[in-house]
Design a protein around this motif. Structure first.
Motif, PDB file in Angstrom:
ATOM      1  N   SER A   5       0.828  -1.211   0.000  1.00  0.00           N
ATOM      2  CA  SER A   5       0.000   0.000   0.000  1.00  0.00           C
ATOM      3  C   SER A   5       0.857   1.253   0.000  1.00  0.00           C
ATOM      4  CB  SER A   5      -0.919   0.011   1.227  1.00  0.00           C
ATOM      5  OG  SER A   5      -1.693  -1.156   1.223  1.00  0.00           O
ATOM      6  N   ALA A   6       1.983   1.200   0.688  1.00  0.00           N
ATOM      7  CA  ALA A   6       2.895   2.354   0.696  1.00  0.00           C
ATOM      8  C   ALA A   6       3.482   2.560  -0.707  1.00  0.00           C
ATOM      9  CB  ALA A   6       4.001   2.146   1.721  1.00  0.00           C
ATOM     10  N   LEU A   7       3.817   1.459  -1.366  1.00  0.00           N
ATOM     11  CA  LEU A   7       4.346   1.561  -2.746  1.00  0.00           C
ATOM     12  C   LEU A   7       3.325   2.204  -3.673  1.00  0.00           C
ATOM     13  CD1 LEU A   7       6.040  -1.764  -3.932  1.00  0.00           C
ATOM     14  CD2 LEU A   7       7.062   0.515  -3.722  1.00  0.00           C
ATOM     15  N   ALA A   8       2.049   1.887  -3.428  1.00  0.00           N
ATOM     16  CA  ALA A   8       0.990   2.384  -4.321  1.00  0.00           C
ATOM     17  C   ALA A   8       0.880   3.906  -4.303  1.00  0.00           C
ATOM     18  CB  ALA A   8      -0.350   1.744  -3.945  1.00  0.00           C
ATOM     19  N   ALA A   9       1.504   4.549  -3.325  1.00  0.00           N
ATOM     20  CA  ALA A   9       1.510   6.012  -3.309  1.00  0.00           C
ATOM     21  C   ALA A   9       2.442   6.550  -4.395  1.00  0.00           C
ATOM     22  CB  ALA A   9       1.956   6.516  -1.938  1.00  0.00           C
ATOM     23  N   HIS A  10       3.371   5.716  -4.852  1.00  0.00           N
ATOM     24  CA  HIS A  10       4.390   6.204  -5.808  1.00  0.00           C
ATOM     25  C   HIS A  10       4.265   5.586  -7.197  1.00  0.00           C
ATOM     26  CE1 HIS A  10       6.228   7.862  -2.264  1.00  0.00           C
ATOM     27  NE2 HIS A  10       6.166   6.669  -1.711  1.00  0.00           N
ATOM     28  N   VAL A  11       3.843   4.307  -7.266  1.00  0.00           N
ATOM     29  CA  VAL A  11       3.773   3.617  -8.562  1.00  0.00           C
ATOM     30  C   VAL A  11       2.431   2.888  -8.680  1.00  0.00           C
ATOM     31  CG1 VAL A  11       6.276   3.269  -8.755  1.00  0.00           C
ATOM     32  CG2 VAL A  11       4.890   1.506  -7.666  1.00  0.00           C
TER      33      VAL A  11
END
Ligand SMILES: Cc1ncc(COP(=O)(O)O)c(C=O)c1O
Length: 339
Positions: free
Chosen positions: A71-77
């Protein structure tokens, strides 16, 4: 591989797990025809996010800690994960809600491999419906890996069984769309089936990985790719005329797909591996001597590369670069070791 996918509507999503090496993945993306990268682990996706903005984790992610990282990655990619259970879907949905992001999902179908995946048809539609209703989740489609068909040696049999397996995916995608839900992505395939699944109407992307470096197992399947890596050992013993021993064994190469092959020494065959030894049978007239280097072609690319920290990049017998195998995990610890 890029040239093959330049010719049809289906795209390539190279599997980063095969080599876990950013320098190689960058070259695969630069070669074209790609829609992003496939990853097997959350750690690989975290490494790949530094240079690719569309990642598929073609695996079930279920723990709260790992769902939080996705979910944290989804903020960037743009990140998409496979789901095959309500438990997995709920875990991703909770984490995405907590992070305030949206995570994409593909409903993972069992297309015959008998590993993960819900059954095609109604079971998949039920999960897709729940995904479409889940907060923090975006239903992006379906995937199904025909892993059991990659090594089928007979081309005609591989073709017919792969086409049949792909129909389960394509029909389930149609069922989902007919019920009014989105299903833009239909993802499948590997190095052994890329040119079969990749030409089935309705399949939108192929997750092949081994093709970039190859191994002897795929070498015997009849795909048009050449080996590009090997393990270098030193002959430490030549106890008899018909045998030598090199200083590389299980800790350097896996043998789950068979013993490695010996490159460039006619008649040389690996007959056993131990932790630190490869025993090689030789024709008695062989001139191999203690201190010689031997090049061993592994039988299975992914787990062999996972044993090493770096690739030594060779052009005409000269080491021209060193590429970190950065996606192996524990990136902070590895960065400290390599700095
Ligand atoms: C989910 C998934 N997709 C695709 C692949 C294809 O990889 P390869 O081209 O290396 O066979 C694999 C390999 O194990 C896989 O597990």
């Amino acid at each position: 591989m890029a040239a093959f996918f330049a010719q049809g509507p289906c795209r390539l999503r190279p599997h980063f797990k095969a080599h876990k090496t950013p320098e190689i993945a960058r070259r695969q993306l630069a070669a074209g025809s790609c829609t992003g990268l496939t990853c097997a682990t959350v750690g690989e996706a975290e490494v790949a996010a530094a240079f690719c903005d569309d990642l598929l984790i073609a695996n079930e992610v279920v723990t709260a800690a790992k769902c939080a990282r996705v979910s944290a990655l989804a903020a960037h990619v743009h990140v998409t994960a496979a789901v095959d259970s309500l438990a997995g879907l709920d875990a991703l949905s909770s984490a995405a809600r907590a992070a305030g992001t949206r995570v994409g999902v593909l409903v993972d179908l069992n297309v015959g491999q008998g590993r993960c995946g819900v059954e095609p048809g109604e079971a998949a539609l039920t999960l897709a419906t729940r995904a479409a209703q889940s907060e923090g989740i975006e239903l992006r489609g379906v995937m199904g890996y025909e892993g059991h068909l990659q090594p089928v040696r007979d081309r005609a049999e591989r073709e017919s069984r792969t086409r049949e397996a792909m129909q389960w995916l394509v029909r389930t995608a149609a069922l989902i769309r007919n019920s009014g839900l989105p299903c833009p992505v239909v993802s499948a395939g590997g190095t052994g089936t890329y040119d079969i699944s990749g030409r089935v109407e309705g399949i939108t992307e192929i997750q092949a990985g081994s093709y970039a470096l190859m191994d002897t197992d795929y070498g015997s399947v009849g795909v048009p790719f050449e080996p590009a890596f090997w393990v270098l050992g030193t002959v430490v013993s030549r106890p008899t005329r018909d045998r030598c021993v090199a200083d590389c064994g299980h800790k350097s190469m896996t043998k789950d797909h068979g013993y490695p092959a010996v490159r460039g020494i006619p008649g040389a065959v690996v007959t056993s591996l131990n932790d630190e030894h490869a025993t090689i049978s030789l024709p008695p007239e062989s001139t191999v001597k203690i201190g010689d280097l031997v090049e061993l072609l592994p039988s299975h690319v992914d787990p062999t590369i996972n044993l090493h920290d770096v690739f030594y990049v060779v052009e005409r017998d000269e080491v021209v670069d060193i590429w970190p195998i950065a996606g192996r995990g524990y990136p902070d610890q590895r960065a400290a070791i390599l700095s």
